[in-house]
Design an enzyme around this catalytic site. Structure first.
Site, PDB file in Angstrom:
ATOM      1  N   ASP A  50       7.358 -40.490  30.943  1.00 49.27           N
ATOM      2  CA  ASP A  50       6.315 -39.472  31.150  1.00 49.27           C
ATOM      3  C   ASP A  50       5.315 -39.361  29.998  1.00 49.27           C
ATOM      4  O   ASP A  50       4.553 -38.400  29.950  1.00 49.27           O
ATOM      5  CB  ASP A  50       6.956 -38.103  31.416  1.00 49.27           C
ATOM      6  CG  ASP A  50       7.753 -37.591  30.221  1.00 49.27           C
ATOM      7  OD1 ASP A  50       8.124 -38.404  29.361  1.00 49.27           O
ATOM      8  OD2 ASP A  50       7.993 -36.375  30.157  1.00 49.27           O
ATOM      9  N   GLU A  51       5.302 -40.295  29.088  1.00 52.59           N
ATOM     10  CA  GLU A  51       4.435 -40.180  27.917  1.00 52.59           C
ATOM     11  C   GLU A  51       3.884 -41.531  27.508  1.00 52.59           C
ATOM     12  O   GLU A  51       4.599 -42.530  27.557  1.00 52.59           O
ATOM     13  CB  GLU A  51       5.266 -39.704  26.720  1.00 52.59           C
ATOM     14  CG  GLU A  51       5.157 -38.242  26.395  1.00 52.59           C
ATOM     15  CD  GLU A  51       5.902 -37.955  25.120  1.00 52.59           C
ATOM     16  OE1 GLU A  51       5.482 -38.474  24.075  1.00 52.59           O
ATOM     17  OE2 GLU A  51       6.924 -37.253  25.209  1.00 52.59           O
ATOM     18  N   ASP A  98       0.872 -36.753  28.450  1.00 49.97           N
ATOM     19  CA  ASP A  98       2.219 -36.243  28.684  1.00 49.97           C
ATOM     20  C   ASP A  98       2.233 -35.595  30.062  1.00 49.97           C
ATOM     21  O   ASP A  98       1.498 -34.636  30.299  1.00 49.97           O
ATOM     22  CB  ASP A  98       2.511 -35.209  27.579  1.00 49.97           C
ATOM     23  CG  ASP A  98       3.972 -34.867  27.468  1.00 49.97           C
ATOM     24  OD1 ASP A  98       4.696 -35.056  28.463  1.00 49.97           O
ATOM     25  OD2 ASP A  98       4.376 -34.393  26.398  1.00 49.97           O
TER      26      ASP A  98
END
Length: 440
Positions: A105-106, A11
């Site tokens: 973002d993950e 993350d």
DNA sequence: TCTGGGGTCCTAGGACCC
DNA sequence: TCTGGGGTCCTAGGACCC
């Protein structure tokens, strides 16, 4: 659940804000808020400096401004975020072929497919630390929080435990002890509504959740959610890391700073949104059968209306017309704050064009001209004319029958009629300009 | 002037078919 | 002349995620 800690969740910390601080040195060390900057905007990401003032994701920008007036409020540069995201995903894929991005973002990474001597805790810990270092390298300074565990669920929980810039590896066998004291809200899928239902029966922690039988859980939360939560409370999660997930729907929506009341304007906005949806479908080689509009009224009541075509389309004119027709059934007299258009029921193939033209050709020819009275010429979205009913457009066709919806700009919800496809009263509508290519 | 935009998944009821 | 089931598709709404 695996017997070794081989699922990794990564993350990127305060991702959008971190990219802004990276690219604009004057923002480093200062509160940065990325999100909607209009009157009805909300916060997408707040830098950790802004979080100290209580600014949070999903908070209205208005409130964020009052909590932290000196922050930089930015509307976001998605190209930069996407480009940075791709560098990180590329790094992850270089480490394992099984990478499942969840958002920009993950991502999950399956370490069973990575090149590791073994999957013992010290090994994966060293590997994850090295991976975090390489993320900083490849992003020019962004940090990531990483969790590793025996399932997606545990890895995701773990990455949250030491944010930002942290690493937590959950040793196999310790999962349930880790979860028990935690609040149920840490479980992905437990949002405000579920939390409230559980609170009403006295359940706040995972330990308390463990005492509920599966039947009780299903009664409380429904079949799918109840069963799922029963298993998660026991750290039972067998979901695989899935690198390819196919798109199920494409949509565009917009919230307007002041409520809309003008129906003609609403139709114009839906038409434009339909065009954007069609463009995105076309770029991805997709088409879909179900068109849905979303309407949020002044009081935040949210309505949706949908309609399904007999065959998939990616035509902007068809999507736009269906959207306008669906709007016609709704009472919007109190004012509308949001409008949206989506297409679902996607097929990864585009209906073969009757003239062998490409999707790009349709962009230049929004009105399709078809020969008179020939068979198999009725495709959804085509303009037609009926001797008595006047002008309309093809809603659906097949099995010798063509269904036509009659509408004008003023009365979008016109009647629907079906005809035999060779009914001589029905003809293709032609644009007023003479078209030498149209033939007979 | 509380409450974005892009999605996914689930539920429940009705239609329709066998 | 009372009342099947199962399965699938469609529609509307809701919960949730980042």
């Amino acid at each position: 659940m695996r017997t070794e800690a081989s699922v990794l969740h990564l993350d990127l910390d305060a991702f959008f804000a971190a990219v802004e601080q990276r690219d604009k040195p004057s923002l480093r060390g200062k509160p940065v808020v990325v999100g909607g900057v209009g009157g009805r905007g909300v916060v997408s990401t707040a830098s950790y400096e802004a979080r100290r003032y209580g600014v949070r994701s999903a908070m209205s920008t208005r409130e964020a401004r009052s909590r932290c007036p000196h922050a930089a409020f930015l509307s976001g540069r998605f190209h930069a975020y996407r480009e940075t995201s791709e560098r990180v995903m590329g790094l992850l894929r270089s480490v394992s072929p099984l990478v499942e991005p969840l958002s920009l973002d993950e991502a999950f990474v399956d370490l069973r497919q990575a090149d590791l001597p073994d999957l013992a805790v010290p090994t994966v810990t060293a590997f994850a630390q090295d991976l975090r270092r390489r993320v900083v390298e490849v992003t020019d300074g962004l940090t990531a929080s990483v969790g590793v565990g025996s399932s997606k669920f545990i890895a995701k929980i773990a990455s949250d435990l030491d944010k930002p810039d942290g690493l937590v590896v959950v040793a196999p066998g310790t999962e349930r002890d880790l979860l028990r004291p935690m609040n149920v809200t840490v479980i992905p899928g437990v949002g405000p509504a579920t939390t409230e239902r559980l609170r009403r029966v006295g359940i706040h922690t995972v330990e308390e959740l463990e005492t509920v039988t599966e039947d009780e859980m299903v009664r409380l939360l429904g079949n799918a959610h109840g069963t799922w939560l029963f298993h998660l409370a026991r750290a039972q999660d067998d979901r695989a890391v899935e690198p390819e997930r196919e798109t199920k729907s494409v949509s565009v929506e917009g919230t307007y700073d002041t409520d809309l009341t003008d129906r003609t304007l609403m139709e114009g906005l839906l038409t434009r949104q339909a065009g954007e949806v069609a463009t995105r479908l076309g770029k991805n080689g997709l088409s879909g059968r179900t068109v849905t509009i979303k309407v949020r009224l002044h009081d935040f009541t949210t309505l949706s209306r949908s309609s399904t075509l007999p065959s998939p389309t990616d035509s902007r004119t068809t999507i736009a017309r269906m959207a306008r027709t669906l709007l016609a059934d709704l009472d919007t007299s109190g004012g509308v704050r949001l409008l949206g258009v989506g297409v679902s029921g996607l097929a990864d193939w585009v209906q073969e064009d009757l003239f062998g033209e490409t999707a790009e050709a349709e962009e230049e020819l929004p009105e399709i001209v078809v020969p008179h009275h020939s068979r198999r010429t009725w495709a959804p979205g085509m303009d037609v004319e009926h001797e008595e009913m006047g002008r309309g457009w093809v809603w659906g066709s097949g099995r010798g029958v063509v269904t036509v919806r009659f509408e004008t700009a003023q009365t979008p919800a016109g009647p629907v009629r079906s005809y035999a496809e060779d009914d001589p009263a029905l003809s293709a509508w032609r644009p007023p300009e003479p078209d030498p290519a149209a033939g007979g």
